[in-house]
Scaffold this motif. Structure first.
Motif, PDB file in Angstrom:
ATOM      1  N   VAL A 206     -36.593 -25.985   8.184  1.00 21.32           N
ATOM      2  CA  VAL A 206     -36.168 -26.843   8.899  1.00 21.32           C
ATOM      3  C   VAL A 206     -35.383 -27.507   9.249  1.00 21.32           C
TER       4      VAL A 206
ATOM      5  N   THR B 169     -29.860 -20.217  13.271  1.00 20.01           N
ATOM      6  CA  THR B 169     -29.994 -19.125  12.080  1.00 20.01           C
ATOM      7  C   THR B 169     -28.521 -19.517  10.939  1.00 20.01           C
ATOM      8  N   ARG B 170     -28.708 -19.414  10.403  1.00 21.68           N
ATOM      9  CA  ARG B 170     -27.206 -18.118   9.211  1.00 21.68           C
ATOM     10  C   ARG B 170     -28.088 -17.189  10.546  1.00 21.68           C
TER      11      ARG B 170
ATOM     12  N   THR C 251     -26.984 -25.276   6.547  1.00 20.62           N
ATOM     13  CA  THR C 251     -28.301 -23.303   7.220  1.00 20.62           C
ATOM     14  C   THR C 251     -27.261 -22.361   7.046  1.00 20.62           C
TER      15      THR C 251
ATOM     16  N   GLU D 222     -25.685 -27.814  10.189  1.00 23.60           N
ATOM     17  CA  GLU D 222     -25.060 -26.933   9.982  1.00 23.60           C
ATOM     18  C   GLU D 222     -24.936 -25.923   9.023  1.00 23.60           C
TER      19      GLU D 222
ATOM     20  N   ASP E 217     -33.587 -22.773   5.822  1.00 21.17           N
ATOM     21  CA  ASP E 217     -33.538 -21.190   6.934  1.00 21.17           C
ATOM     22  C   ASP E 217     -33.413 -21.711   7.853  1.00 21.17           C
ATOM     23  N   ALA E 218     -33.052 -23.077   9.268  1.00 16.15           N
ATOM     24  CA  ALA E 218     -32.364 -22.793  10.281  1.00 16.15           C
ATOM     25  C   ALA E 218     -32.318 -24.049  10.660  1.00 16.15           C
ATOM     26  N   PHE E 219     -32.004 -24.814  12.255  1.00 12.58           N
ATOM     27  CA  PHE E 219     -31.795 -25.895  12.389  1.00 12.58           C
ATOM     28  C   PHE E 219     -32.691 -25.578  13.937  1.00 12.58           C
TER      29      PHE E 219
END
Length: 254
Positions: free
Chosen positions: A135, A117-118, A169, A166, A175-177
């Motif tokens: 995601v 995540t960030r 995100t 990246e 929100d995420a990878f």
């Protein structure tokens, strides 16, 4: 397309007028994306990474000339099926679906799927917090299926990416990878982007080299598999792993 081509025809054979052998008999054509740091990437016009070192070691052990061909990750399976390459060295996870189509070597990387995540995102502390979130996963990777196998999969907005996973995100576009644990840690260490691991890996993945399931493909698989066994036993795989990751990812964690 970047290629590293090694000579496949001996001078003696050329002088004698001997017929040229088919490319897949002594030359192993290896497909990879060249864009998956630190496994396969291009820096200063040189293709390098863990996968490159492993395949060069396999070639030396098995007496094969290694020819690398780079292309988009999502096109690698199709290139293997179309016989444009002989195998893929790009962290290909063994799955039941893939095992039904291809002949795999033994696993040479044992890893886990990881949520990233960030930095400072307190809403996501692991895979259990992905409900209602966007995601990102790399297009053509096994991580999409891993997410779809989760109990809350219908609550996750899964988006596939060819690149910039990246960056989007870090910028909050997703929100995420999800990526493998080893690559995630390396990306965070190398990148100036504000990213962090979210929780522990949520699924063990075993990565291996796929070959076509015909007679020639299985024979080459056996030859490469024997080389991997030798490289595992003499410590070469562990040495290559420590070079890139400061740890041995070629065996299950103790």
């Amino acid at each position: 397309m970047l290629k590293q081509i090694l000579p496949a025809i001996s001078v003696a054979a050329a002088i004698a007028g001997a017929p040229v052998l088919a490319q897949d008999t002594e030359t192993l054509r290896v497909g990879m994306s060249g864009g998956y740091f630190p496994f396969t990437f291009v820096r200063q016009d040189e293709l390098q990474g863990f996968e490159v070192d492993v395949m060069n070691a396999v070639g030396e052990e098995a007496g094969l000339e290694i020819e690398f061909e780079t292309m988009s990750f999502s096109g690698l399976i199709g290139a293997l099926e179309a016989e444009r390459i002989d195998t893929i060295a790009n962290q290909i996870t063994i799955t039941p679906e893939r095992e039904a189509k291809f002949a795999f070597t033994q696993p040479y990387v044992i890893d886990g799927a990881q949520v990233v995540t960030r930095e400072g995102n307190s809403e996501i502390e692991g895979v259990e917090d992905l409900s209602g979130k966007t995601v990102a996963v790399n297009l053509g990777s096994n991580f999409e299926q891993l997410l779809r196998d989760l109990p809350n999969a219908d609550e996750i907005d899964i988006r596939t990416y060819e690149s910039n996973i990246e960056q989007d995100t870090a910028l909050g576009r997703v929100d995420a990878f999800v990526m493998d644990r080893v690559s995630s840690a390396q990306v965070i260490a190398e990148s100036p982007l504000p990213l962090e691991l979210a929780g522990a890996p949520f699924s063990e993945i075993r990565n291996a080299l796929p070959f076509r399931s015909d007679e020639a493909g299985q024979a080459m698989r056996d030859r490469v598999d024997a080389a991997l066994t030798s490289l595992q036993e003499d410590g070469t795989l562990a040495e290559i792993s420590r070079k890139w990751f400061d740890s041995d990812i070629t065996k299950p964690a103790e």
